[in-house]
Design an enzyme around this catalytic site. Structure first.
Site, mmCIF file in Angstrom:
data_model
loop_
_atom_site.group_PDB
_atom_site.id
_atom_site.type_symbol
_atom_site.label_atom_id
_atom_site.label_comp_id
_atom_site.label_asym_id
_atom_site.label_seq_id
_atom_site.Cartn_x
_atom_site.Cartn_y
_atom_site.Cartn_z
ATOM 1 N N ASP A 136 8.442 7.168 -3.995
ATOM 2 C CA ASP A 136 8.231 7.190 -5.440
ATOM 3 C C ASP A 136 7.019 6.340 -5.817
ATOM 4 O O ASP A 136 7.001 5.140 -5.564
ATOM 5 C CB ASP A 136 9.462 6.648 -6.173
ATOM 6 N N ASP A 151 6.526 4.148 1.228
ATOM 7 C CA ASP A 151 7.461 4.352 0.140
ATOM 8 C C ASP A 151 7.171 5.750 -0.416
ATOM 9 O O ASP A 151 6.111 6.323 -0.141
ATOM 10 C CB ASP A 151 7.245 3.286 -0.933
#
Length: 225
Positions: free
Chosen positions: A15, A13
């Site tokens: 963020d 991922d």
């Protein structure tokens, strides 16, 4: 053979894992919340983590009880306004914004010949990866527009394995959101949660912060001493 021995790749991922772009999302979404008349709250902010743009907008509109006030066209205009604000903010990113320990972890993985991909709900992920100076680390960045559904649906992490020509069981996914952990687990991959263990309860492995993440620490957590 240990559980770790079959691992050939890692899906990240972005963020909250590679960089703290979440703060920019918060600034941009708060402007939209103010515009539609929704009171900003910590619970709302947490609920947006890992959710795609239109899904986040729907949550903000619904939280203020404004579902009937915005048709699809109006929602798309609001989403585009948020994205314009967000892109102005992320244009200031530099390699100095990589979260603690992640540059070293990526170097460690590449030195060990693991394949790496990005599984972000953000359509801006390629731009952010470039700004951070990390583009050469990743074989591919999954386009969230190309998958059937966003997190917590497993589609994006399944795609993150497919773009590496790997089976899900050969991939470890790293996430900081509960929705992302659900996505990883649903795809049949090993999930590494980074953040509050009380929030990321379904992760196979937990680390409190990015600086704690190393290849050896993951191996040990999976029982590969």
């Amino acid at each position: 053979m240990s559980e770790f021995d079959v691992i050939k790749g890692f899906a990240f991922d972005m963020d909250g894992v590679l960089a703290d772009t979440a703060r920019f999302h918060t600034i941009a979404w708060r402007k939209i919340a103010d515009e539609v008349g929704t009171t900003w709250a910590k619970e709302l902010e947490e609920g947006l983590k890992g959710i795609d743009r239109m899904g986040s907008l729907a949550l903000i509109i619904s939280a203020g009880g404004h579902d009937d006030e915005y048709d699809q066209s109006a929602r798309e205009a609001l989403a585009e306004k948020k994205n314009t604000n967000y892109r102005e903010l992320i244009s200031t990113l530099t390699p100095a914004d990589i979260l603690p320990g992640m540059q070293q972890f990526l170097d460690e993985l590449k030195a060990a010949n693991y394949q790496l991909s990005v599984a972000s709900a953000s359509k801006n992920a390629p731009f952010i990866i470039e700004r951070l100076g990390l583009a050469d680390y990743f074989e591919a960045v999954v386009d969230p527009a190309s998958v059937a559904a966003g997190k917590p649906d497993p589609a994006i992490f399944a795609a993150a394995a497919k773009v590496l020509n790997l089976e899900p069981g050969q991939v470890i996914g790293l996430e900081d959101s509960a929705a992302g952990i659900q996505s990883i687990n649903g795809a049949g991959e090993i999930s590494v949660g980074i953040g509050d263990v009380n929030v990321l309860t379904e992760a196979n492995v937990n680390f409190g912060k990015t600086a704690d993440v190393t290849l050896d620490a993951i191996k040990i957590a999976l029982g590969d001493k």
